[in-house]
Design a protein around this motif. Structure first.
Motif, PDB file in Angstrom:
ATOM      1  N   THR A  96       0.839  -1.216   0.000  1.00 35.25           N
ATOM      2  CA  THR A  96       0.000   0.000   0.000  1.00 35.25           C
ATOM      3  C   THR A  96       0.865   1.253   0.000  1.00 35.25           C
ATOM      4  OG1 THR A  96      -0.230   0.191   2.428  1.00 35.25           O
ATOM      5  CG2 THR A  96      -1.774  -1.261   1.288  1.00 35.25           C
ATOM      6  N   PHE A  97       2.034   1.171   0.670  1.00 33.28           N
ATOM      7  CA  PHE A  97       2.958   2.321   0.675  1.00 33.28           C
ATOM      8  C   PHE A  97       3.500   2.555  -0.741  1.00 33.28           C
ATOM      9  CE2 PHE A  97       4.536   1.492   5.338  1.00 33.28           C
ATOM     10  CZ  PHE A  97       3.245   1.617   5.794  1.00 33.28           C
ATOM     11  N   VAL A  98       3.965   1.475  -1.369  1.00 31.36           N
ATOM     12  CA  VAL A  98       4.541   1.589  -2.708  1.00 31.36           C
ATOM     13  C   VAL A  98       3.481   2.061  -3.698  1.00 31.36           C
ATOM     14  CG1 VAL A  98       5.594   0.303  -4.606  1.00 31.36           C
ATOM     15  CG2 VAL A  98       6.316  -0.121  -2.252  1.00 31.36           C
ATOM     16  N   GLY A  99       2.250   1.581  -3.518  1.00 28.34           N
ATOM     17  CA  GLY A  99       1.175   2.015  -4.402  1.00 28.34           C
ATOM     18  C   GLY A  99       1.026   3.526  -4.399  1.00 28.34           C
ATOM     19  N   GLU A 100       1.043   4.123  -3.187  1.00 26.82           N
ATOM     20  CA  GLU A 100       0.929   5.586  -3.127  1.00 26.82           C
ATOM     21  C   GLU A 100       2.177   6.257  -3.697  1.00 26.82           C
ATOM     22  OE1 GLU A 100       0.170   7.327   0.722  1.00 26.82           O
ATOM     23  OE2 GLU A 100      -0.103   9.304  -0.160  1.00 26.82           O
ATOM     24  N   GLU A 101       3.340   5.721  -3.323  1.00 23.77           N
ATOM     25  CA  GLU A 101       4.597   6.320  -3.787  1.00 23.77           C
ATOM     26  C   GLU A 101       4.679   6.324  -5.312  1.00 23.77           C
ATOM     27  OE1 GLU A 101       8.023   4.692  -1.789  1.00 23.77           O
ATOM     28  OE2 GLU A 101       9.292   5.110  -3.515  1.00 23.77           O
ATOM     29  N   LYS A 102       4.189   5.263  -5.928  1.00 27.62           N
ATOM     30  CA  LYS A 102       4.256   5.150  -7.395  1.00 27.62           C
ATOM     31  C   LYS A 102       2.992   5.664  -8.073  1.00 27.62           C
ATOM     32  CE  LYS A 102       8.287   3.087  -7.489  1.00 27.62           C
ATOM     33  NZ  LYS A 102       9.465   3.714  -8.149  1.00 27.62           N
ATOM     34  N   GLN A 103       2.090   6.253  -7.275  1.00 27.70           N
ATOM     35  CA  GLN A 103       0.834   6.806  -7.801  1.00 27.70           C
ATOM     36  C   GLN A 103      -0.001   5.744  -8.511  1.00 27.70           C
ATOM     37  OE1 GLN A 103       1.980  10.260 -10.117  1.00 27.70           O
ATOM     38  NE2 GLN A 103       2.441  11.435  -8.297  1.00 27.70           N
ATOM     39  N   LEU A 104      -0.049   4.587  -7.888  1.00 24.32           N
ATOM     40  CA  LEU A 104      -0.886   3.496  -8.379  1.00 24.32           C
ATOM     41  C   LEU A 104      -2.117   3.422  -7.473  1.00 24.32           C
ATOM     42  CD1 LEU A 104       1.943   0.831  -8.805  1.00 24.32           C
ATOM     43  CD2 LEU A 104       0.934   2.242 -10.607  1.00 24.32           C
ATOM     44  N   GLY A 105      -3.262   3.861  -7.965  1.00 28.95           N
ATOM     45  CA  GLY A 105      -4.478   3.867  -7.169  1.00 28.95           C
ATOM     46  C   GLY A 105      -5.543   2.976  -7.772  1.00 28.95           C
ATOM     47  N   ARG A 106      -6.680   2.883  -7.097  1.00 32.79           N
ATOM     48  CA  ARG A 106      -7.744   1.984  -7.555  1.00 32.79           C
ATOM     49  C   ARG A 106      -8.185   2.302  -8.978  1.00 32.79           C
ATOM     50  NH1 ARG A 106     -12.436   1.110  -3.229  1.00 32.79           N
ATOM     51  NH2 ARG A 106     -12.927  -0.494  -4.764  1.00 32.79           N
ATOM     52  N   GLU A 107      -8.267   3.588  -9.267  1.00 36.45           N
ATOM     53  CA  GLU A 107      -8.781   3.976 -10.577  1.00 36.45           C
ATOM     54  C   GLU A 107      -7.680   4.134 -11.621  1.00 36.45           C
ATOM     55  OE1 GLU A 107     -11.982   4.002 -11.038  1.00 36.45           O
ATOM     56  OE2 GLU A 107     -12.325   3.571  -8.915  1.00 36.45           O
ATOM     57  N   THR A 108      -6.435   4.162 -11.171  1.00 34.11           N
ATOM     58  CA  THR A 108      -5.349   4.480 -12.102  1.00 34.11           C
ATOM     59  C   THR A 108      -4.405   3.317 -12.369  1.00 34.11           C
ATOM     60  OG1 THR A 108      -3.908   5.285 -10.321  1.00 34.11           O
ATOM     61  CG2 THR A 108      -5.394   6.888 -11.352  1.00 34.11           C
ATOM     62  N   ILE A 109      -4.513   2.265 -11.575  1.00 29.41           N
ATOM     63  CA  ILE A 109      -3.491   1.223 -11.668  1.00 29.41           C
ATOM     64  C   ILE A 109      -3.484   0.545 -13.040  1.00 29.41           C
ATOM     65  CG2 ILE A 109      -4.941  -0.616 -10.660  1.00 29.41           C
ATOM     66  CD1 ILE A 109      -2.297  -1.580  -9.278  1.00 29.41           C
ATOM     67  N   ASP A 110      -4.638   0.349 -13.640  1.00 25.35           N
ATOM     68  CA  ASP A 110      -4.656  -0.322 -14.941  1.00 25.35           C
ATOM     69  C   ASP A 110      -4.008   0.545 -16.018  1.00 25.35           C
ATOM     70  OD1 ASP A 110      -5.863  -2.691 -14.083  1.00 25.35           O
ATOM     71  OD2 ASP A 110      -7.864  -1.807 -14.240  1.00 25.35           O
ATOM     72  N   ALA A 111      -4.350   1.842 -16.010  1.00 23.98           N
ATOM     73  CA  ALA A 111      -3.758   2.737 -16.999  1.00 23.98           C
ATOM     74  C   ALA A 111      -2.262   2.878 -16.769  1.00 23.98           C
ATOM     75  CB  ALA A 111      -4.442   4.102 -16.935  1.00 23.98           C
ATOM     76  N   ALA A 112      -1.865   3.022 -15.493  1.00 28.02           N
ATOM     77  CA  ALA A 112      -0.450   3.166 -15.181  1.00 28.02           C
ATOM     78  C   ALA A 112       0.317   1.917 -15.591  1.00 28.02           C
ATOM     79  CB  ALA A 112      -0.266   3.433 -13.694  1.00 28.02           C
ATOM     80  N   ALA A 113      -0.331   0.785 -15.410  1.00 26.95           N
ATOM     81  CA  ALA A 113       0.336  -0.466 -15.737  1.00 26.95           C
ATOM     82  C   ALA A 113       0.653  -0.589 -17.218  1.00 26.95           C
ATOM     83  CB  ALA A 113      -0.532  -1.642 -15.298  1.00 26.95           C
TER      84      ALA A 113
END
Length: 341
Positions: free
Chosen positions: A249-266
């Protein structure tokens, strides 16, 4: 690797991949066989763990239970919440009646070294505070000499307030009540001059007052309270799973990977650590015994740390807590995860 191609490959491969080890740890085995995580939580603390009007458990601690279920079972909803009091929380975990304890519990030397339990990374940096009525006119805890103070037994809170008054040459009359609801209601009924607990607890109690402006949180912070999940000693794999689920969860915030953005970021990120986070190199975390998409499921189903914090206790909630020490290390806070490598 061509940008985006690795995640597409991962998305195709995930349903068919199995990274589960031949010999899982006893707790992981038990959770998988049961199909449900047993998570010890507060009996009722708004913002951290309390059922809503529909009986659905809500709160930051509750969401971290869901984080672990998402990582282990791939389904954040597979959690049985087990309410425990300050006095029953450790025996319940020691007896194996729960798999993990996430109940606003402070890490201390004596607990960490004598209970047969292990404390995970803190998920909330707190400190003990004091709540008084605004009508009292009290503006500092040092004005409480001789006051009656409501406090729960069986916690560091009771010891800290004793230390504070002794250090400052003051006396107080303890009003000790086991139930958090009862001790809060006793304070609201005017049967004690002050209520002391973790500042997050006090913000939670104030949020449910009939008129929250009738109460004032004094500025003093009486102690350090790093609140962390707890597991039993003797199951290293389970300890690691819970630890790295928190770190995810820490890395998710640090890398700006959120519930709505993780697929696009990926699909667009060229960051190798993001690729590993999302399972491109399952060998990195093979020792955990989880499926390659475990970190992805945490973020997709529950969210990153910032999302969890803001949804439950952040400035826009009834508790209205600023991040303070609970910011990422990149923003001057204490939250720091080792590399996903």
């Amino acid at each position: 690797m061509i940008k985006g191609s690795w995640f597409a490959a991962l998305g195709l491969a995930l349903p068919f991949m199995s990274a589960l080890p031949a010999h899982a740890g006893p707790t992981l085995d038990a959770v998988k066989q049961r199909g449900e995580l047993k998570c010890g939580v507060n009996t009722g603390s708004a913002g951290f763990a309390a059922p809503d009007k529909n009986g659905v458990w809500r709160g930051m601690d509750v969401d971290f239970c869901r984080v672990i279920a998402a990582a282990v079972l791939g389904d954040a909803s597979k959690v049985q919440f087990v309410p425990v009091s300050p006095e029953t929380r450790f025996p319940t975990l020691q007896a194996g009646e729960i798999d993990v304890l996430i109940r606003q519990t402070s890490t201390t030397l004596s607990r960490d070294s004598s209970l047969g339990l292990l404390f995970e990374p803190p998920i909330f940096y707190d400190g003990q505070g004091v709540l008084v009525s605004a009508a009292s006119g009290i503006t500092s805890a040092k004005e409480l000499d001789g006051a009656s103070i409501c406090v729960q037994p069986g916690s560091t809170t009771e010891l800290n307030v004793q230390d504070y008054f002794q250090k400052n040459g003051m006396e107080f009359k303890p009003v000790v009540i086991e139930s958090l609801d009862q001790v809060t209601n006793t304070f609201f009924a005017g049967r004690c001059d002050a209520l002391t607990s973790d500042r997050s607890d006090l913000a939670s109690a104030r949020s449910i007052a009939v008129n929250r402006d009738d109460y004032v949180l004094l500025p003093e912070v009486l102690s350090k309270e790093p609140l962390a999940p707890v597991v039993r000693q003797g199951d290293d794999q389970w300890f690691l799973i819970v630890k790295w689920a928190i770190y995810a969860t820490f890395v998710g915030e640090e890398k700006q990977l959120g519930r709505e953005t993780i697929d696009a970021a990926a699909t667009s990120s060229t960051d190798p650590e993001v690729a590993r986070f999302l399972g491109k190199d399952p060998g990195v975390f093979a020792g955990l015994g989880l499926k390659p998409d475990w970190a992805y499921q945490i973020i997709k189903q529950v969210g990153n740390y910032g999302e969890i914090y803001n949804a439950n206790v952040g400035p826009s909630t009834a508790l209205g807590l600023e991040r303070g020490l609970n910011r990422m290390w990149t923003e001057g806070g204490l939250l720091y995860a080792p590399p996903f490598r």
